[in-house]
Motif scaffolding. Structure first.
Motif, PDB file in Angstrom:
ATOM      1  N   ALA A  95      16.056 -22.506 -21.347  1.00  0.00           N
ATOM      2  CA  ALA A  95      15.768 -21.128 -20.950  1.00  0.00           C
ATOM      3  C   ALA A  95      16.574 -20.129 -21.785  1.00  0.00           C
ATOM      4  N   CYS A  96      17.849 -20.435 -22.009  1.00  0.00           N
ATOM      5  CA  CYS A  96      18.682 -19.518 -22.795  1.00  0.00           C
ATOM      6  C   CYS A  96      18.165 -19.378 -24.227  1.00  0.00           C
ATOM      7  N   GLU A  97      17.742 -20.485 -24.817  1.00  0.00           N
ATOM      8  CA  GLU A  97      17.175 -20.409 -26.168  1.00  0.00           C
ATOM      9  C   GLU A  97      15.936 -19.520 -26.188  1.00  0.00           C
ATOM     10  N   GLU A  98      15.090 -19.683 -25.169  1.00  0.00           N
ATOM     11  CA  GLU A  98      13.860 -18.896 -25.127  1.00  0.00           C
ATOM     12  C   GLU A  98      14.154 -17.420 -24.890  1.00  0.00           C
ATOM     13  N   TYR A  99      15.063 -17.115 -23.977  1.00  0.00           N
ATOM     14  CA  TYR A  99      15.385 -15.715 -23.717  1.00  0.00           C
ATOM     15  C   TYR A  99      16.045 -15.060 -24.936  1.00  0.00           C
ATOM     16  N   ALA A 100      16.867 -15.833 -25.657  1.00  0.00           N
ATOM     17  CA  ALA A 100      17.465 -15.299 -26.887  1.00  0.00           C
ATOM     18  C   ALA A 100      16.380 -15.016 -27.929  1.00  0.00           C
ATOM     19  N   ARG A 101      15.397 -15.928 -28.012  1.00  0.00           N
ATOM     20  CA  ARG A 101      14.288 -15.730 -28.954  1.00  0.00           C
ATOM     21  C   ARG A 101      13.504 -14.469 -28.613  1.00  0.00           C
ATOM     22  N   ARG A 102      13.410 -14.145 -27.323  1.00  0.00           N
ATOM     23  CA  ARG A 102      12.679 -12.961 -26.882  1.00  0.00           C
ATOM     24  C   ARG A 102      13.496 -11.680 -27.037  1.00  0.00           C
ATOM     25  N   GLY A 103      14.756 -11.813 -27.446  1.00  0.00           N
ATOM     26  CA  GLY A 103      15.554 -10.631 -27.728  1.00  0.00           C
ATOM     27  C   GLY A 103      16.671 -10.324 -26.756  1.00  0.00           C
ATOM     28  N   ALA A 104      16.992 -11.215 -25.830  1.00  0.00           N
ATOM     29  CA  ALA A 104      18.081 -10.957 -24.882  1.00  0.00           C
ATOM     30  C   ALA A 104      19.393 -10.779 -25.631  1.00  0.00           C
ATOM     31  N   ARG A 105      20.143  -9.749 -25.251  1.00  0.00           N
ATOM     32  CA  ARG A 105      21.428  -9.461 -25.899  1.00  0.00           C
ATOM     33  C   ARG A 105      22.617  -9.928 -25.054  1.00  0.00           C
ATOM     34  N   ARG A 106      22.348 -10.277 -23.795  1.00  0.00           N
ATOM     35  CA  ARG A 106      23.384 -10.795 -22.914  1.00  0.00           C
ATOM     36  C   ARG A 106      22.726 -11.640 -21.842  1.00  0.00           C
ATOM     37  N   PHE A 107      23.418 -12.694 -21.398  1.00  0.00           N
ATOM     38  CA  PHE A 107      22.958 -13.506 -20.284  1.00  0.00           C
ATOM     39  C   PHE A 107      23.814 -13.176 -19.067  1.00  0.00           C
ATOM     40  N   VAL A 108      23.151 -13.150 -17.899  1.00  0.00           N
ATOM     41  CA  VAL A 108      23.839 -12.908 -16.633  1.00  0.00           C
ATOM     42  C   VAL A 108      23.435 -14.012 -15.664  1.00  0.00           C
ATOM     43  N   ALA A 109      24.408 -14.569 -14.954  1.00  0.00           N
ATOM     44  CA  ALA A 109      24.119 -15.640 -14.005  1.00  0.00           C
ATOM     45  C   ALA A 109      24.987 -15.468 -12.776  1.00  0.00           C
ATOM     46  N   ALA A 110      24.546 -16.080 -11.677  1.00  0.00           N
ATOM     47  CA  ALA A 110      25.349 -16.159 -10.456  1.00  0.00           C
ATOM     48  C   ALA A 110      25.486 -17.631 -10.113  1.00  0.00           C
ATOM     49  N   SER A 111      26.678 -18.161 -10.277  1.00  0.00           N
ATOM     50  CA  SER A 111      26.901 -19.576  -9.981  1.00  0.00           C
ATOM     51  C   SER A 111      28.367 -19.897 -10.119  1.00  0.00           C
ATOM     52  N   GLY A 112      28.905 -20.558  -9.114  1.00  0.00           N
ATOM     53  CA  GLY A 112      30.281 -21.008  -9.192  1.00  0.00           C
ATOM     54  C   GLY A 112      30.383 -22.468  -9.545  1.00  0.00           C
ATOM     55  N   GLY A 113      29.328 -23.008 -10.148  1.00  0.00           N
ATOM     56  CA  GLY A 113      29.327 -24.436 -10.418  1.00  0.00           C
ATOM     57  C   GLY A 113      28.614 -24.803 -11.700  1.00  0.00           C
ATOM     58  N   ASN A 114      27.858 -25.885 -11.641  1.00  0.00           N
ATOM     59  CA  ASN A 114      27.279 -26.483 -12.844  1.00  0.00           C
ATOM     60  C   ASN A 114      26.333 -25.552 -13.592  1.00  0.00           C
ATOM     61  N   ALA A 115      25.544 -24.752 -12.865  1.00  0.00           N
ATOM     62  CA  ALA A 115      24.585 -23.874 -13.532  1.00  0.00           C
ATOM     63  C   ALA A 115      25.303 -22.802 -14.349  1.00  0.00           C
ATOM     64  N   GLY A 122      20.985  -5.215 -17.252  1.00  0.00           N
ATOM     65  CA  GLY A 122      20.521  -4.122 -18.097  1.00  0.00           C
ATOM     66  C   GLY A 122      19.205  -4.476 -18.766  1.00  0.00           C
ATOM     67  N   GLU A 123      18.654  -3.539 -19.522  1.00  0.00           N
ATOM     68  CA  GLU A 123      17.334  -3.731 -20.120  1.00  0.00           C
ATOM     69  C   GLU A 123      17.298  -4.882 -21.118  1.00  0.00           C
ATOM     70  N   THR A 124      18.401  -5.161 -21.771  1.00  0.00           N
ATOM     71  CA  THR A 124      18.409  -6.234 -22.776  1.00  0.00           C
ATOM     72  C   THR A 124      19.111  -7.488 -22.278  1.00  0.00           C
ATOM     73  N   ASP A 125      19.312  -7.581 -20.954  1.00  0.00           N
ATOM     74  CA  ASP A 125      19.925  -8.773 -20.365  1.00  0.00           C
ATOM     75  C   ASP A 125      18.856  -9.743 -19.889  1.00  0.00           C
ATOM     76  N   ALA A 126      19.191 -11.017 -19.842  1.00  0.00           N
ATOM     77  CA  ALA A 126      18.329 -12.029 -19.244  1.00  0.00           C
ATOM     78  C   ALA A 126      19.084 -12.670 -18.091  1.00  0.00           C
TER      79      ALA A 126
END
Length: 305
Positions: free
Chosen positions: A44-64, A121-125
């Motif tokens: 998923a991260c590779e695909e979102y980066a390919r689509r132009g994401a400039r930052r990744f945001v996640a909610a997880s205190g573990g493996n994810a 933000g607009e450029t986050d995934a």
């Protein structure tokens, strides 16, 4: 670039209890961050980066969260992870080791998730821990590897938290021409949102997570995971925390790999060959892994449960 490795598929003499039965272990615990999450989240991260994401945001205190931070570092993309206050010191250390920005917020995953989505933000995934078709497509690759190895399972045993692994494995079974291979979906008592949803005939929300297997701690499973309970041959099994922890310790002795109780739930079923697995000749067990539990913590849990 792939952000996961092809993991070993090994036969376990320790788990092959029934005469003529072979138990095959897909060793996802050996992924770079220690869990199967590398596959789907990396994809998923590779695909979102390919689509132009400039930052990744996640909610997880573990493996994810750890898998997302690893993917972000490898891709050169900034990573923000919001974790609840219950997140262990070890998990925080692993997140920071991957150079992620970490915000601690809220008493539960739900509160951390709400905070994370409010910061987009607009450029986050947003990298969801389990409910994203891109994740399922990535997780399906483990079944591609099993097929290439020449092993056709009669059943697959796996753990269910939010259901991302379940959705990915079924997608992999279907695309390899095995749409009727049954899945034994395992949860621990107190984190059994799928089992309770099946019993109720609708998706339920657990009032709280009452299990030490916090990696299975989704209060509600993904809609697709619940749908698969009626669309795909699926058997739901619930085990006690004590059985999951005991299986982790036994697995450590048998195979020299440390996993979390969330994975131990599946291993507990695999070790108990007289029940859910007894009728199958070739059984595939997904050793999903997990990195936030230590040997010392497993032994503490074993003393308490």
């Amino acid at each position: 670039m792939t952000l996961y490795i092809e993991t070993p598929l090994i036969e376990s003499a320790a788990m092959s209890g029934a005469p003529g039965q072979s138990v095959w272990l897909k060793m996802e615990a050996l992924q770079p961050t220690g869990s199967f999450k590398n596959r789907g989240i990396g994809f998923a991260c590779e695909e979102y980066a390919r689509r132009g994401a400039r930052r990744f945001v996640a909610a997880s205190g573990g493996n994810a969260g750890i898998a997302a931070a690893y993917a972000a570092r490898r891709l050169g993309v900034p990573m923000l992870v919001v974790v609840p206050e219950t997140t262990s010191a070890r998990a925080l250390e692993l997140l920071r080791r991957e150079r992620a920005e970490v915000i601690v917020h809220g008493a539960s995953f739900q509160e951390a998730h709400a905070m994370a989505t409010s910061l987009l933000g607009e450029t986050d995934a947003f990298i969801h821990p389990f409910d994203d078709p891109l994740l399922w497509e990535g997780h399906a690759s483990m079944i591609d590897e099993v097929a290439r190895a020449g092993v056709k399972p009669d059943a697959v045993v796996l753990s269910v938290g939010g259901g991302g692994l379940l959705c990915g494995v079924v997608a992999g079974l279907r695309r390899n021409g095995w749409p009727r291979v049954p899945v034994i979906a395992v949860e621990t008592e107190g984190a059994d949102s799928l089992a309770q949803s099946i019993a109720a005939g609708e998706r339920i929300v657990l009032p709280r997570i009452a299990s030490i297997a916090t990696s299975l701690g989704a209060r509600q499973v993904a809609q697709q995971a619940f749908a698969l309970s009626s669309e795909h041959p699926l058997r739901s099994v619930v085990v006690a925390d004590s059985a999951a922890v005991d299986a982790c310790i036994r697995f450590m002795d048998d195979h020299r790999v440390v996993v979390e109780p969330a994975c131990g739930a599946t291993l507990a079923v695999a070790y108990d060959a007289s029940t859910a697995m007894k009728e199958f000749r070739n059984v595939l067990v997904i050793v999903c892994g997990g990195v936030t539990a230590t040997v010392a913590q497993l032994r503490q849990w074993a003393d308490r449960t």
